[in-house]
Design a protein around this motif. Structure first.
Motif, PDB file in Angstrom:
ATOM      1  N   SER A  22      28.013  10.124  40.631  1.00 47.38           N
ATOM      2  CA  SER A  22      29.355  10.388  41.199  1.00 47.38           C
ATOM      3  C   SER A  22      30.033   8.964  41.241  1.00 47.38           C
ATOM      4  N   GLY A  23      31.280   8.778  41.525  1.00 47.10           N
ATOM      5  CA  GLY A  23      32.028   7.616  41.759  1.00 47.10           C
ATOM      6  C   GLY A  23      32.808   7.292  40.487  1.00 47.10           C
ATOM      7  N   ARG A  24      33.639   6.166  40.703  1.00 46.24           N
ATOM      8  CA  ARG A  24      34.470   5.690  39.523  1.00 46.24           C
ATOM      9  C   ARG A  24      34.012   4.405  38.696  1.00 46.24           C
ATOM     10  N   TYR A  25      32.872   4.041  39.240  1.00 45.02           N
ATOM     11  CA  TYR A  25      32.155   2.954  38.395  1.00 45.02           C
ATOM     12  C   TYR A  25      31.300   3.377  37.207  1.00 45.02           C
ATOM     13  N   GLY A  52      34.269   3.538  33.062  1.00 46.15           N
ATOM     14  CA  GLY A  52      35.137   3.564  34.113  1.00 46.15           C
ATOM     15  C   GLY A  52      35.773   2.189  34.651  1.00 46.15           C
ATOM     16  N   GLU A  53      35.872   2.245  35.704  1.00 40.81           N
ATOM     17  CA  GLU A  53      36.264   0.912  36.577  1.00 40.81           C
ATOM     18  C   GLU A  53      35.584  -0.332  36.397  1.00 40.81           C
ATOM     19  N   SER A 104      36.969  -5.110  39.968  1.00 45.07           N
ATOM     20  CA  SER A 104      37.359  -3.976  39.181  1.00 45.07           C
ATOM     21  C   SER A 104      39.269  -4.304  39.346  1.00 45.07           C
TER      22      SER A 104
END
Length: 479
Positions: free
Chosen positions: A391-394, A438-439, A223
């Motif tokens: 949850s999380g940015r991925y 997302g990422e 990423s």
């Protein structure tokens, strides 16, 4: 990056503009040093591809498809040699590498069929006019590909880019440069000169290519690298396609067989030593079956460690990163019921590891570990597991194991990922595509949709001049 800069990766010492030295992940033995491209070579490659692009774009789609079929045949013939290089440079077992090459052959053949039938759309307008769209190649495509499944992933991008009429510059990962060069030598003769080029190099070569005057930047990798490439594309105007890191969750419901669920978790976490973008990276198991599930998962990991089926990680740098995540979890209260310690001996081996007592915020739950690690968090309810999985940015993929149709539908609707898998950690129909979030990236990877990524649409409107239009209208109006 300046040409004099040194990039150090444990097990690999690279000097930009000089060479990349590769060590065997099993033994630590130095295998070879591969020269890498300097800035002049990058610029020359872009110029060559730019000159070759118009002629290739004008080639009939059926001819482009035939060239791709020839490339697939050559790849199939060279499979054993390439699999050996894959095993030497990345540590992947040779039979698994052969399976990846077989998948690459199938992918090239698939795009050889799909490319010539890739079409535009007719539009509804005046009955005396024609309105339609044409898909045209973007021009020069730079493909930056990874080491963990280097031939299969590369050929997906290569096939889609070439069959739609783009010229291609491929930079394989610096962790498998000899393999990348050999792949280029196998595929390039199927295409006109300048249409398919290969450049070896590390981060500096990738950065130079990302800043060059090209039309597409396609990247599969971390990423962090993907974010830099997206920035570069925003400056140059290149179309960017990214499949980047993931932190894929596995949610285990209370109504499934815990032994089967553990087997699925082990496949997802330990295959290719966890070095798969869509590997299972974090596990949320319902408290009602948690004890049986964890015992079965521990046994799955122990079996792999005892029978030697866990291949080494690609290099010591990767092993240090994986163990750093594990050590941080242990410091914060997790327990390793199997594995979790650095092994003695040469190479970059790391054992299949099962961590229990994991909690939110631990690196193994919040980040992409990319190793054979199965971190488990026990949850009170399915809703709790789903909430944590969201949850999380991925946003690459997620898996749900459940017999409850309502829970499955709830998960499909809620999970913010490109791919949701139900009751199987791997699999899918041929021709499937994914759109990371997302990422984890942007744009479609694989499948027919990837052809759209490598083309741009032109809308065409045609009608006759006024005199002809009036004559035509009169004829239409005749009783």
């Amino acid at each position: 990056m300046p040409t004099t800069a040194t990039e150090t990766t444990a097990g690999k010492e690279t000097v930009e503009g000089a060479g990349i030295t590769i060590q065997d992940p099993r033994t630590g033995e130095v295998l070879w040093t591969v020269p890498q491209a300097g800035p002049d070579a990058v610029n020359d490659a872009v110029d060559v591809a730019r000159r070759a692009a118009p002629g290739w774009a004008a080639t009939a789609p059926a001819e482009r498809g035939a060239a791709l079929r020839a490339a697939a045949k050559a790849l199939d013939a060279a499979g054993r040699e390439l699999a050996g290089l894959n095993a030497s440079e990345t540590g992947r077992p040779e039979e698994e590498a052969l399976a990846g090459i077989a998948a690459a052959v199938s992918t090239l053949e698939q795009y050889a069929e799909l490319g010539p039938v890739h079409r535009g759309h007719s539009l509804r307008g005046s009955r005396l006019a024609s309105d339609y769209t044409i898909a045209e190649p973007r021009g020069v495509a730079v493909l930056l590909t990874p080491w963990n499944d280097p031939v299969a992933v590369a050929c997906g991008l290569i096939g889609a880019a070439l069959v739609t009429g783009n010229a291609v510059i491929h930079k394989p990962s610096e962790r498998c440069p000899r393999l990348g060069e050999a792949l280029g030598e196998v595929l390039a003769p199927a295409f006109p000169a300048g249409v398919f080029l290969t450049l070896s190099g590390g981060a500096g070569v990738g950065a130079t290519l990302s800043r060059a005057d090209v039309d597409v930047l396609a990247h599969v990798g971390s990423s962090a690298s993907g974010a830099r490439i997206a920035e570069a594309g925003a400056r140059t105007g290149a179309h960017v396609i990214r499949e980047n890191g993931g932190n894929d969750p596995l949610v285990v419901d209370r109504d499934v067989d815990p032994a089967w669920a553990a087997e699925q978790a082990a496949i997802g976490a330990f295959s290719n030593s966890g070095q798969i973008c869509t590997a299972v990276e974090r596990i949320y198991v319902h408290q009602d079956i948690a004890e049986a599930f964890c015992s079965a998962l521990e046994a799955e990991a122990a079996l792999r460690n005892s029978n030697g089926s866990v291949a080494p990680l690609v290099d010591l740098r990767m092993r240090d990163a994986v163990h750093g995540h594990v050590a941080e979890a242990l410091d914060r209260g997790a327990r390793a019921v199997e594995g979790g310690a650095l092994p003695d001996g040469p190479g970059s081996f790391y054992p299949a590891t099962v961590l229990v007592g994991c909690t939110e915020g631990m690196q193994v739950m919040a980040e992409e570990t990319f190793g054979p690690v199965a971190p488990v968090q026990v949850v009170d309810t399915f809703d709790d597991g789903l909430r944590l999985a969201c949850s999380g940015r991925y946003g690459l993929a997620a898996t749900v194991l459940s017999s409850n149709l309502a829970h499955i539908q709830q998960a499909v609707a809620a999970l913010p990922v490109g791919t949701v898998k139900v009751n199987a950690v791997f699999g899918g129909a041929p021709g499937g595509a994914a759109q990371p979030r997302g990422e984890s990236g942007a744009g479609f990877g694989y499948g027919p949709e990837l052809l759209d990524e490598f083309t741009q649409v032109k809308v065409v409107h045609i009608e006759a001049p006024p005199a002809y239009a009036r004559a035509g209208r009169a004829e239409v109006d005749q009783p």
